[in-house]
Design a protein around this motif. Structure first.
Motif, PDB file in Angstrom:
ATOM      1  N   ASN A  65      17.356  94.530  42.628  1.00 53.97           N
ATOM      2  CA  ASN A  65      18.465  94.914  41.758  1.00 53.97           C
ATOM      3  C   ASN A  65      19.326  96.028  42.347  1.00 53.97           C
ATOM      4  O   ASN A  65      20.407  96.314  41.830  1.00 53.97           O
ATOM      5  CB  ASN A  65      17.940  95.374  40.394  1.00 53.97           C
ATOM      6  CG  ASN A  65      17.299  94.248  39.608  1.00 53.97           C
ATOM      7  OD1 ASN A  65      17.565  93.070  39.871  1.00 53.97           O
ATOM      8  ND2 ASN A  65      16.441  94.593  38.657  1.00 53.97           N
ATOM      9  N   GLN A  66      18.837  96.649  43.426  1.00 56.15           N
ATOM     10  CA  GLN A  66      19.543  97.775  44.031  1.00 56.15           C
ATOM     11  C   GLN A  66      20.394  97.384  45.231  1.00 56.15           C
ATOM     12  O   GLN A  66      21.286  98.133  45.625  1.00 56.15           O
ATOM     13  CB  GLN A  66      18.534  98.840  44.493  1.00 56.15           C
ATOM     14  CG  GLN A  66      17.789  99.540  43.374  1.00 56.15           C
ATOM     15  CD  GLN A  66      18.683 100.470  42.587  1.00 56.15           C
ATOM     16  OE1 GLN A  66      19.443 101.240  43.155  1.00 56.15           O
ATOM     17  NE2 GLN A  66      18.617 100.393  41.274  1.00 56.15           N
ATOM     18  N   THR A  67      20.100  96.227  45.828  1.00 57.46           N
ATOM     19  CA  THR A  67      20.756  95.866  47.088  1.00 57.46           C
ATOM     20  C   THR A  67      21.237  94.424  47.079  1.00 57.46           C
ATOM     21  O   THR A  67      20.959  93.674  46.134  1.00 57.46           O
ATOM     22  CB  THR A  67      19.796  96.082  48.281  1.00 57.46           C
ATOM     23  OG1 THR A  67      18.706  95.146  48.195  1.00 57.46           O
ATOM     24  CG2 THR A  67      19.239  97.500  48.308  1.00 57.46           C
ATOM     25  N   THR A  68      21.916  94.026  48.146  1.00 58.25           N
ATOM     26  CA  THR A  68      22.659  92.773  48.156  1.00 58.25           C
ATOM     27  C   THR A  68      21.843  91.530  48.480  1.00 58.25           C
ATOM     28  O   THR A  68      22.260  90.422  48.155  1.00 58.25           O
ATOM     29  CB  THR A  68      23.810  92.853  49.178  1.00 58.25           C
ATOM     30  OG1 THR A  68      23.251  93.140  50.474  1.00 58.25           O
ATOM     31  CG2 THR A  68      24.807  93.928  48.791  1.00 58.25           C
ATOM     32  N   ASN A  69      20.698  91.672  49.150  1.00 56.75           N
ATOM     33  CA  ASN A  69      19.966  90.492  49.578  1.00 56.75           C
ATOM     34  C   ASN A  69      18.890  90.098  48.569  1.00 56.75           C
ATOM     35  O   ASN A  69      18.587  90.851  47.633  1.00 56.75           O
ATOM     36  CB  ASN A  69      19.349  90.700  50.967  1.00 56.75           C
ATOM     37  CG  ASN A  69      19.448  89.442  51.826  1.00 56.75           C
ATOM     38  OD1 ASN A  69      19.468  88.326  51.328  1.00 56.75           O
ATOM     39  ND2 ASN A  69      19.515  89.631  53.141  1.00 56.75           N
ATOM     40  N   ASN A  70      18.291  88.925  48.786  1.00 57.18           N
ATOM     41  CA  ASN A  70      17.335  88.367  47.833  1.00 57.18           C
ATOM     42  C   ASN A  70      15.918  88.869  48.151  1.00 57.18           C
ATOM     43  O   ASN A  70      15.136  88.181  48.805  1.00 57.18           O
ATOM     44  CB  ASN A  70      17.386  86.836  47.884  1.00 57.18           C
ATOM     45  CG  ASN A  70      16.629  86.197  46.744  1.00 57.18           C
ATOM     46  OD1 ASN A  70      15.795  86.837  46.097  1.00 57.18           O
ATOM     47  ND2 ASN A  70      16.910  84.929  46.486  1.00 57.18           N
ATOM     48  N   ILE A  71      15.612  90.061  47.688  1.00 51.36           N
ATOM     49  CA  ILE A  71      14.321  90.689  47.982  1.00 51.36           C
ATOM     50  C   ILE A  71      13.188  89.949  47.273  1.00 51.36           C
ATOM     51  O   ILE A  71      12.079  89.822  47.813  1.00 51.36           O
ATOM     52  CB  ILE A  71      14.326  92.171  47.568  1.00 51.36           C
ATOM     53  CG1 ILE A  71      15.542  92.899  48.162  1.00 51.36           C
ATOM     54  CG2 ILE A  71      13.036  92.846  47.989  1.00 51.36           C
ATOM     55  CD1 ILE A  71      15.629  92.846  49.667  1.00 51.36           C
ATOM     56  N   ASN A  72      13.454  89.414  46.090  1.00 50.23           N
ATOM     57  CA  ASN A  72      12.411  88.720  45.327  1.00 50.23           C
ATOM     58  C   ASN A  72      11.873  87.490  46.051  1.00 50.23           C
ATOM     59  O   ASN A  72      10.750  87.039  45.779  1.00 50.23           O
ATOM     60  CB  ASN A  72      12.940  88.297  43.956  1.00 50.23           C
ATOM     61  CG  ASN A  72      12.948  89.442  42.961  1.00 50.23           C
ATOM     62  OD1 ASN A  72      12.277  90.460  43.170  1.00 50.23           O
ATOM     63  ND2 ASN A  72      13.703  89.294  41.889  1.00 50.23           N
ATOM     64  N   SER A  73      12.653  86.937  46.958  1.00 54.32           N
ATOM     65  CA  SER A  73      12.226  85.724  47.657  1.00 54.32           C
ATOM     66  C   SER A  73      11.309  86.018  48.842  1.00 54.32           C
ATOM     67  O   SER A  73      10.718  85.094  49.413  1.00 54.32           O
ATOM     68  CB  SER A  73      13.447  84.952  48.161  1.00 54.32           C
ATOM     69  OG  SER A  73      14.095  85.662  49.203  1.00 54.32           O
ATOM     70  N   LEU A  74      11.170  87.289  49.206  1.00 50.17           N
ATOM     71  CA  LEU A  74      10.391  87.644  50.389  1.00 50.17           C
ATOM     72  C   LEU A  74       8.899  87.721  50.078  1.00 50.17           C
ATOM     73  O   LEU A  74       8.494  88.277  49.062  1.00 50.17           O
ATOM     74  CB  LEU A  74      10.855  88.993  50.944  1.00 50.17           C
ATOM     75  CG  LEU A  74      12.304  89.074  51.419  1.00 50.17           C
ATOM     76  CD1 LEU A  74      12.624  90.499  51.861  1.00 50.17           C
ATOM     77  CD2 LEU A  74      12.571  88.086  52.551  1.00 50.17           C
ATOM     78  N   LYS A  75       8.099  87.177  50.981  1.00 49.20           N
ATOM     79  CA  LYS A  75       6.642  87.267  50.878  1.00 49.20           C
ATOM     80  C   LYS A  75       6.141  88.309  51.875  1.00 49.20           C
ATOM     81  O   LYS A  75       6.880  88.736  52.768  1.00 49.20           O
ATOM     82  CB  LYS A  75       6.010  85.901  51.169  1.00 49.20           C
ATOM     83  CG  LYS A  75       6.397  84.804  50.176  1.00 49.20           C
ATOM     84  CD  LYS A  75       5.764  83.485  50.561  1.00 49.20           C
ATOM     85  CE  LYS A  75       6.042  82.409  49.500  1.00 49.20           C
ATOM     86  NZ  LYS A  75       7.474  82.145  49.320  1.00 49.20           N
ATOM     87  N   SER A  76       4.891  88.692  51.727  1.00 54.77           N
ATOM     88  CA  SER A  76       4.286  89.634  52.665  1.00 54.77           C
ATOM     89  C   SER A  76       4.398  89.097  54.092  1.00 54.77           C
ATOM     90  O   SER A  76       4.124  87.927  54.347  1.00 54.77           O
ATOM     91  CB  SER A  76       2.821  89.861  52.307  1.00 54.77           C
ATOM     92  OG  SER A  76       2.233  90.790  53.191  1.00 54.77           O
ATOM     93  N   GLY A  77       4.834  89.966  55.010  1.00 53.01           N
ATOM     94  CA  GLY A  77       5.038  89.545  56.390  1.00 53.01           C
ATOM     95  C   GLY A  77       6.459  89.110  56.682  1.00 53.01           C
ATOM     96  O   GLY A  77       6.781  88.768  57.819  1.00 53.01           O
ATOM     97  N   GLN A  78       7.319  89.131  55.649  1.00 47.37           N
ATOM     98  CA  GLN A  78       8.723  88.782  55.828  1.00 47.37           C
ATOM     99  C   GLN A  78       9.596  90.020  55.633  1.00 47.37           C
ATOM    100  O   GLN A  78       9.161  91.033  55.090  1.00 47.37           O
ATOM    101  CB  GLN A  78       9.144  87.693  54.841  1.00 47.37           C
ATOM    102  CG  GLN A  78       8.438  86.370  55.048  1.00 47.37           C
ATOM    103  CD  GLN A  78       8.890  85.307  54.051  1.00 47.37           C
ATOM    104  OE1 GLN A  78       9.198  85.597  52.899  1.00 47.37           O
ATOM    105  NE2 GLN A  78       8.929  84.057  54.505  1.00 47.37           N
ATOM    106  N   GLY A  79      10.836  89.922  56.062  1.00 45.18           N
ATOM    107  CA  GLY A  79      11.772  91.026  55.902  1.00 45.18           C
ATOM    108  C   GLY A  79      13.192  90.536  56.049  1.00 45.18           C
ATOM    109  O   GLY A  79      13.445  89.355  56.339  1.00 45.18           O
ATOM    110  N   CYS A  80      14.152  91.432  55.865  1.00 44.67           N
ATOM    111  CA  CYS A  80      15.559  91.072  55.982  1.00 44.67           C
ATOM    112  C   CYS A  80      16.403  92.340  56.051  1.00 44.67           C
ATOM    113  O   CYS A  80      15.928  93.436  55.747  1.00 44.67           O
ATOM    114  CB  CYS A  80      16.004  90.220  54.794  1.00 44.67           C
ATOM    115  SG  CYS A  80      16.060  91.130  53.226  1.00 44.67           S
ATOM    116  N   ASP A  81      17.661  92.172  56.427  1.00 45.73           N
ATOM    117  CA  ASP A  81      18.643  93.240  56.287  1.00 45.73           C
ATOM    118  C   ASP A  81      19.259  93.140  54.901  1.00 45.73           C
ATOM    119  O   ASP A  81      19.441  92.038  54.355  1.00 45.73           O
ATOM    120  CB  ASP A  81      19.744  93.115  57.342  1.00 45.73           C
ATOM    121  CG  ASP A  81      19.279  93.562  58.716  1.00 45.73           C
ATOM    122  OD1 ASP A  81      18.219  94.213  58.814  1.00 45.73           O
ATOM    123  OD2 ASP A  81      19.984  93.256  59.706  1.00 45.73           O
ATOM    124  N   THR A  82      19.601  94.284  54.340  1.00 47.01           N
ATOM    125  CA  THR A  82      20.235  94.317  53.028  1.00 47.01           C
ATOM    126  C   THR A  82      21.145  95.532  52.971  1.00 47.01           C
ATOM    127  O   THR A  82      21.022  96.444  53.793  1.00 47.01           O
ATOM    128  CB  THR A  82      19.180  94.338  51.905  1.00 47.01           C
ATOM    129  OG1 THR A  82      19.801  94.085  50.640  1.00 47.01           O
ATOM    130  CG2 THR A  82      18.442  95.671  51.854  1.00 47.01           C
TER     131      THR A  82
END
Length: 354
Positions: A65-82
Motif C-alpha cells: 500500500n506504500q509503493t508502486t509495485n505488487n508486493i503482495n504477489s512476491l513469495k519468499s526468495g523473490q524481490g523487485c524494484d518499487t
C-alpha cells in the motif's frame, strides 16, 4: 569496528575516502573499473546505502500500500524494484525489495534512509501488525557488476542463483559467513548484490578481492548510473516529477489496486498525460546539472545529471513530451545534444488486459 577495519583495508588497496568518510570515492583506477563493469567484473561497496526491515503479519500488505509495485504477489526468495511516492504521485525514492520467510528487506538510496523510516512510520496505525527497523548499521552491502560476475559465483559455490530472474535471492556462504545474494545490480548491468552481517564484512570483502575482481569506487558507480539511466533522489527523483516521467514504468503495477498516489498514476496512464520524460543526452562535452535545454529558442527541459566520457559528455534530462523524444537534436549551453534511450528507463503506456 569491523567497518573501520574494512575501510583500512580498502585504503591499503588504494581507496580514497570521501570527505564525509561514508564511502570510497575511487581506487585510483576509474578507467579500468569502468571497463571491468562493462566487460569483466567489478566490486562496489554499497554499505553507505540504507537497508530497512519490515516484520509482522501485515508487512507485505503495508509495503504493498506504500509503493508502486505488487508486493503482495512476491513469495519468499523473490524481490523487485518499487517506488515510494507521495499522495500526488511524486517520487520519493526508488528501492529494491527482498522478501524472506520472516521479513521484507528494502534497499534504499543513501540519502533516503531516515526520511523513509519517518515516512513509513507515520502510516503505521495501532492495529497494524508491522515492525519497522533500520538495519543499515548491522549490515554491509557489496555488488558485483559485469558480464563475468557468474564466474565469481561459481568459484564461491553459489551457482544455483545464476540464471534466476532479477530480484531473486537466496542465503549462501562466503568466507564461512551466511550472506544473502540477490540477482541484480541496480543498474541493468549483469551482476549480484550481497547483504552481509557487518561483523563479517572484512573477510567477505577479502574473499571477493582474492577472486581478482576490479575494485570500483563511487566515481565509477556514478558514471555508470548516468550511462545506464538510473534516476536518483535530489537529481531525477524529486517531488517535481512522477515515476512515469522518470521512466520507471517497470516498477509500477497498474492492476494491484489502491496505494498512496495510485489515482494520479492511473489517470496519467489512462489519459496519456505524461508531460515530460527522462532521456539520455549525448553531448560534445559535459555541462553542469540544472542547465536548461532548448529547441531552437524555446526552453523544453533541464539537465539533471552529467558525466564525462571518452567521446564527450553524457547526461540525463527531462524534456517536454510534445517537443519530441529519441533522436531529437537540442541545444545545451551553446552546444548541440541528441536525446537517446538509456537501458534503465522505459516510456510505454500500459494497456489494460481486455
Amino acid at each position: 569496528m569491523m567497518m573501520e577495519e574494512l575501510r583500512e583495508n580498502q585504503i591499503k588497496l588504494g581507496g580514497v575516502l570521501s570527505p564525509d568518510g561514508t564511502k570510497i570515492n575511487s581506487f585510483g583506477n576509474d578507467r579500468a573499473g569502468l571497463e571491468a563493469a562493462q566487460t569483466g567484473v567489478g566490486l562496489y561497496d554499497r554499505s553507505h546505502w540504507g537497508l530497512l526491515q519490515l516484520k509482522g503479519e501485515d508487512r507485505s500488505r503495508f509495503l504493498h500500500n506504500q509503493t508502486t509495485n505488487n508486493i503482495n504477489s512476491l513469495k519468499s526468495g523473490q524481490g523487485c524494484d518499487t517506488v515510494f511516492i507521495n499522495s500526488t504521485g511524486r517520487t520519493l525514492d526508488l528501492a529494491t525489495v527482498y522478501v524472506t520467510d520472516e521479513a521484507i528487506e528494502v534497499l534504499v538510496s543513501p540519502n533516503r534512509r531516515s526520511f523513509l523510516m519517518t515516512w513509513m512510520d507515520r502510516y503505521i496505525f495501532p492495529m497494524d501488525k508491522v515492525e519497522l527497523t533500520d538495519i543499515s548499521e548491522q549490515n554491509a552491502i557489496f555488488t558485483l557488476l559485469g558480464p563475468h560476475s557468474d564466474r565469481i559465483l561459481e568459484k564461491l559455490n553459489l551457482k544455483s542463483i545464476i540464471g534466476q530472474p532479477v530480484g531473486s535471492h537466496l542465503t549462501g556462504e562466503v568466507a564461512n559467513c551466511l550472506v544473502r545474494v540477490g540477482v541484480g545490480t541496480g543498474l541493468t548491468l549483469p551482476g549480484y548484490t550481497f547483504i552481509i552481517p557487518r561483523e563479517k564484512a572484512l573477510p567477505v570483502w577479502q574473499e571477493f578481492v582474492n577472486t581478482e575482481v576490479t575494485l570500483l569506487g563511487e566515481n565509477v558507480w556514478e558514471h555508470l548510473r548516468i550511462l545506464q539511466g538510473r534516476p536518483v533522489p535530489d537529481r531525477e527523483l524529486t517531488e517535481e516529477y512522477n515515476p512515469l516521467e522518470s521512466g520507471l514504468w517497470k516498477t509500477i503495477s497498474f492492476d494491484k489496486g489502491c496505494y498512496i498516489g495510485q489515482e494520479t498514476i492511473a489517470r496519467l496512464n489512462t489519459y496519456k498525460g505524461v508531460k515530460q520524460r527522462l532521456w539520455g543526452v549525448k553531448l560534445d562535452h559535459p555541462v553542469e546539472p540544472d542547465t536548461e535545454i532548448f529547441l531552437e529558442e524555446t526552453k523544453i527541459g533541464v539537465l539533471t545529471s552529467c558525466t564525462e566520457t571518452q567521446t564527450g559528455g553524457f547526461g540525463l534530462a527531462y524534456v517536454k513530451t510534445k517537443a519530441g523524444g529519441e533522436g531529437l537534436r537540442v541545444t545545451v549551453k551553446g552546444q548541440t545534444g541528441e536525446l537517446v534511450s538509456v537501458p534503465f528507463l522505459t516510456h510505454e503506456y500500459y494497456q489494460p488486459k481486455s
